[in-house]
Design an enzyme around this catalytic site. Structure first.
Site, short mmCIF file in Angstrom:
data_model
loop_
_atom_site.label_atom_id
_atom_site.label_comp_id
_atom_site.label_asym_id
_atom_site.label_seq_id
_atom_site.Cartn_x
_atom_site.Cartn_y
_atom_site.Cartn_z
N GLU A 39 -107.23 6.21 104.00
CA GLU A 39 -107.70 5.88 102.64
C GLU A 39 -107.45 4.42 102.31
O GLU A 39 -108.26 3.78 101.65
CB GLU A 39 -107.02 6.79 101.60
CG GLU A 39 -107.52 8.23 101.61
CD GLU A 39 -109.01 8.37 101.31
OE1 GLU A 39 -109.59 7.45 100.70
OE2 GLU A 39 -109.60 9.38 101.71
N TYR A 122 -106.69 6.86 92.72
CA TYR A 122 -107.66 7.41 93.68
C TYR A 122 -106.96 7.84 94.97
O TYR A 122 -107.12 8.97 95.44
CB TYR A 122 -108.76 6.37 93.99
CG TYR A 122 -109.53 6.76 95.22
CD1 TYR A 122 -110.55 7.71 95.13
CD2 TYR A 122 -109.20 6.26 96.48
CE1 TYR A 122 -111.22 8.15 96.26
CE2 TYR A 122 -109.86 6.68 97.61
CZ TYR A 122 -110.87 7.61 97.50
OH TYR A 122 -111.52 8.05 98.62
N ASP A 140 -113.66 7.54 92.78
CA ASP A 140 -114.04 6.19 93.18
C ASP A 140 -115.46 5.92 92.65
O ASP A 140 -116.00 6.73 91.88
CB ASP A 140 -113.95 6.02 94.71
CG ASP A 140 -114.98 6.86 95.45
OD1 ASP A 140 -115.71 7.65 94.81
OD2 ASP A 140 -115.09 6.70 96.68
#
Ligand code: SF4
Length: 351
Positions: A39, A122, A140
């Protein structure tokens, strides 16, 4: 969306994801550390670019402990070419915290995980939903676009506070049984089908539930106001004091920004001529000493313009006549003049 509709929407989305999802290395694991690495790498970087980095990185640092204590120079070398190097440093700091504070187990709740260095809302949601199967939002740009269209949300996504609206929207529709798949499905749908321009609605698995599609307004969503570009101008501001302790001030032109207001002399910085030379020439004074080179440094933001002000306290003597609208005044006299906010900031300091 009513209950039945919501269920069907989730089901169609997750089913589509399971049949169409790309085979990506971080999708073959549920290790929160590895998902965290992916991520972070995926922020501002394309999937294809990330894949080889991700593989090399996890070969080098297969465990959270390995990354936590890696030499920083080596780590940055592993990251070289990915850009945004603070991501790597923050990731390592966050990982180290997990090793030292949480016995090397990535926290499984938003409260603790959000406190880790570099873990924003996020990334927290992505790790929690994908690795721990928690029904947590991970919003996002892709997710905002898809949901703005499906749910017809017309909030301006350029405003930071709008994220909250979408986080609540995800909480409302998330598939509690398969939250990781659901979040990833929204992201993939945004990346592959519900694209910023010309969304491929005819291929879309959730077309039936999409308000923007049924209203024929998919192209108009999401609403995103254009960022106003602010121009930056750097100035040296000369707080120039004469032998009698008076300060040099000037009146601004009668037209334009801050018309007719008073200010301490401002010299816009440029590469051609030193600011103190410009100052001496423009105001017919001679600098006899510098009392404080860094009296005050600040920014002043107008709607389309930012002044970056570096204020210098100097002693001067007058050479010839002062130019029009330029005077030496006592502090009391200056205090009585109309001055814009950045100048009163300086004046307060002198007072
Ligand atoms: Fe996006 Fe079109 Fe699908 Fe609606 S129908 S979610 S606008 S691709």
């Amino acid at each position: 969306m009513n209950y039945q509709y919501k269920n069907e929407f989730r089901h169609s989305l997750v089913e589509w994801f399971n049949s169409e999802k790309r085979d990506l290395p971080w999708r073959r694991t549920s290790d929160p550390y590895k998902i965290w690495v992916s991520e972070v790498m995926l922020q501002q970087t394309r999937v294809d670019t990330v894949i080889p980095y991700y593989n090399r990185f996890l070969e080098k640092y297969p465990t959270i402990q390995a990354l936590a204590y890696a030499p920083q120079e080596e780590l940055l070398k592993m990251w070289e070419g990915l850009g945004y190097y603070s991501r790597a440093r923050n990731l390592q700091a966050g990982v180290k915290e997990v090793v030292e504070k949480y016995n090397a187990v990535v926290p499984d709740n938003r409260h603790d995980i959000s406190k880790l260095k570099g873990v924003g809302p996020y990334t927290a949601g992505a790790i929690l939903s994908i690795a721990y199967n928690k029904p947590e939002h991970a919003v996002d740009g892709n997710v905002m676009r898809v949901l703005s269209r499906v749910l017809y949300i017309k909030e301006d996504i350029a405003l930071p506070r709008t994220r909250k609206v979408f986080e609540e929207a995800v909480e409302m529709v998330i598939d509690e049984q398969h939250p990781g798949d659901f979040n990833q499905a929204l992201m993939d749908l945004g990346a592959m089908i519900c694209t910023p321009t010309s969304p491929k609605c005819l291929l879309c698995p959730v077309r039936e539930y999409c308000t923007a599609f049924s209203e024929g307004v998919a192209d108009q969503l999401p609403i995103k106001s254009k960022k106003v570009k602010t121009k930056k101008v750097q100035f040296n501001v000369f707080i120039a004091m004469d032998q009698e302790g008076r300060y040099l001030v000037e009146k601004r032109p009668s037209e334009g920004l801050l018309a007719d207001m008073w200010q301490f002399p401002m010299i816009e910085l440029n590469d051609q001529i030193a600011s103190d030379d410009s100052f001496q020439q423009n105001y017919n004074v001679e600098i006899t000493g510098v009392a404080d080179k860094e009296l005050l440094k600040f920014k002043h933001i107008f709607s389309h313009l930012t002044w970056e002000m570096d204020c210098i306290l100097v002693k001067v003597k007058q050479n010839e006549d002062l130019p029009k609208n330029v005077h030496f005044h006592t502090i009391e006299q200056i205090t009585a003049l109309p001055m814009p906010v950045p100048m009163t900031k300086i004046l307060n300091l002198l007072n």
